[in-house]
Design an enzyme around this catalytic site. Structure first.
Site, PDB file in Angstrom:
ATOM      1  N   SER A 124       0.824  -1.212   0.000  1.00  0.00           N
ATOM      2  CA  SER A 124       0.000   0.000   0.000  1.00  0.00           C
ATOM      3  C   SER A 124       0.860   1.265   0.000  1.00  0.00           C
ATOM      4  CB  SER A 124      -0.909   0.005   1.229  1.00  0.00           C
ATOM      5  OG  SER A 124      -1.692  -1.166   1.250  1.00  0.00           O
TER       6      SER A 124
HETATM    7  N1  SAM Z   1       0.138  -4.626   4.122  1.00  0.00           N
HETATM    8  C1  SAM Z   1       0.759  -5.228   2.981  1.00  0.00           C
HETATM    9  C2  SAM Z   1       2.124  -4.662   2.728  1.00  0.00           C
HETATM   10  O1  SAM Z   1       2.613  -3.839   3.518  1.00  0.00           O
HETATM   11  O2  SAM Z   1       2.739  -5.092   1.747  1.00  0.00           O
HETATM   12  C3  SAM Z   1      -0.085  -5.058   1.747  1.00  0.00           C
HETATM   13  C4  SAM Z   1      -1.237  -5.935   1.754  1.00  0.00           C
HETATM   14  S1  SAM Z   1      -2.086  -6.100   0.239  1.00  0.00           S
HETATM   15  C5  SAM Z   1      -2.785  -4.500  -0.001  1.00  0.00           C
HETATM   16  C6  SAM Z   1      -3.445  -7.113   0.801  1.00  0.00           C
HETATM   17  C7  SAM Z   1      -3.034  -8.527   1.115  1.00  0.00           C
HETATM   18  O3  SAM Z   1      -4.154  -9.202   1.677  1.00  0.00           O
HETATM   19  C8  SAM Z   1      -2.632  -9.324  -0.120  1.00  0.00           C
HETATM   20  O4  SAM Z   1      -1.342  -9.837   0.050  1.00  0.00           O
HETATM   21  C9  SAM Z   1      -3.681 -10.451  -0.177  1.00  0.00           C
HETATM   22  O5  SAM Z   1      -3.189 -11.666  -0.674  1.00  0.00           O
HETATM   23  C10 SAM Z   1      -4.071 -10.559   1.281  1.00  0.00           C
HETATM   24  N2  SAM Z   1      -5.359 -11.204   1.531  1.00  0.00           N
HETATM   25  C11 SAM Z   1      -6.547 -11.073   0.874  1.00  0.00           C
HETATM   26  N3  SAM Z   1      -7.492 -11.837   1.453  1.00  0.00           N
HETATM   27  C12 SAM Z   1      -6.888 -12.469   2.517  1.00  0.00           C
HETATM   28  C13 SAM Z   1      -7.341 -13.371   3.516  1.00  0.00           C
HETATM   29  N4  SAM Z   1      -8.601 -13.825   3.585  1.00  0.00           N
HETATM   30  N5  SAM Z   1      -6.461 -13.817   4.437  1.00  0.00           N
HETATM   31  C14 SAM Z   1      -5.176 -13.390   4.417  1.00  0.00           C
HETATM   32  N6  SAM Z   1      -4.685 -12.533   3.497  1.00  0.00           N
HETATM   33  C15 SAM Z   1      -5.530 -12.067   2.563  1.00  0.00           C
END
Ligand code: SAM
Length: 214
Positions: free
Chosen positions: A62
């Site tokens: 993000s």
């Molecule tokens: N905070 C992270 C960073 O600093 O890089 C960015 C996160 S990214 C915007 C959102 C993440 O949520 C993705 O890696 C995605 O695979 C994960 N995600 C989506 N649904 C999920 C779930 N049910 N359980 C765990 N992770 C999930």
């Protein structure tokens, strides 16, 4: 490339400069954590830009400002047990590890989780616990959590996460449609939930039993 200078500039212009990131501990964490280590070598020159970047598996790290705003909303003082849903690159995880006592983090893509674990270990973090799975279910065995942060957009606050929040705890999560959301803060006070809207935002989808279908 002088990453320290780029990082200082990111904090001054994008965080402090916007006016609403005021928590000194949050600002210090952003000055410390080397964001460029959490993206591919090819993208390191862009790591301190004012935008999200791809991290593989169709996911993104993000925008720094959004990571800071969500972190500040948790109001951490250093003693907390935090649950993060959506480890992604591990950057937000490292920021949380600077500001809390223990960080439990869940990611549904095993390759992202492994890479985040490797980088945070290399950087010396010893208070992060990784899990691969559906974070919409939370991490029941380790609950309750003083703070929960979800870094993907959900149709609603997953009930399992609200259940696993400690009394006085806060859940920060983008809630809305698949395309646009509002950043929400849910605070649990003696089994009552107080809700606050922070701002509009756009996140990748939270995919799981208590969120969007794949
Ligand atoms: N905070 C992270 C960073 O600093 O890089 C960015 C996160 S990214 C915007 C959102 C993440 O949520 C993705 O890696 C995605 O695979 C994960 N995600 C989506 N649904 C999920 C779930 N049910 N359980 C765990 N992770 C999930």
């Amino acid at each position: 490339m002088d990453f320290d200078a780029l990082r200082k500039n990111m904090v001054e212009v994008q965080l402090v400069g916007r006016g609403d990131i005021t928590d000194k501990k949050v600002i210090e964490a952003f000055l410390k954590v080397p964001r460029h280590r959490f993206v591919s070598e090819k993208l390191q020159k862009d790591a301190y830009g004012d935008y999200p970047l791809p991290i593989g598996s169709g996911q993104t790290i993000s925008q720094p400002y959004m990571v800071a705003l969500m972190t500040q909303c948790l109001q951490l003082n250093g003693s907390e047990k935090v649950l993060e849903i959506g480890t992604g690159s591990g950057y937000q995880t490292a920021i949380l590890a600077e500001l809390a006592n223990q960080v439990y983090t869940i990611e549904r893509h095993p390759d992202l989780s492994k890479s985040a674990e490797n980088i945070t270990k290399e950087l010396g973090y010893k208070n992060i616990y990784f899990k691969v799975g559906d974070g919409t279910l939370g991490w029941h065995e380790k609950s309750p959590f003083d703070a929960i942060i979800v870094t993907a957009g959900a149709p609603d606050a997953p009930k399992y996460l609200l259940e696993q929040l400690a009394d006085g705890g806060r859940l920060v999560i983008p809630v809305g449609s698949e395309f646009t959301q509002r950043l929400m803060v849910y605070e649990k006070i003696k089994d009552e939930i107080k809700t606050n809207q922070v701002c509009a935002c756009t996140f990748v989808k939270l995919i799981g039993k208590a969120a969007w279908k794949e």
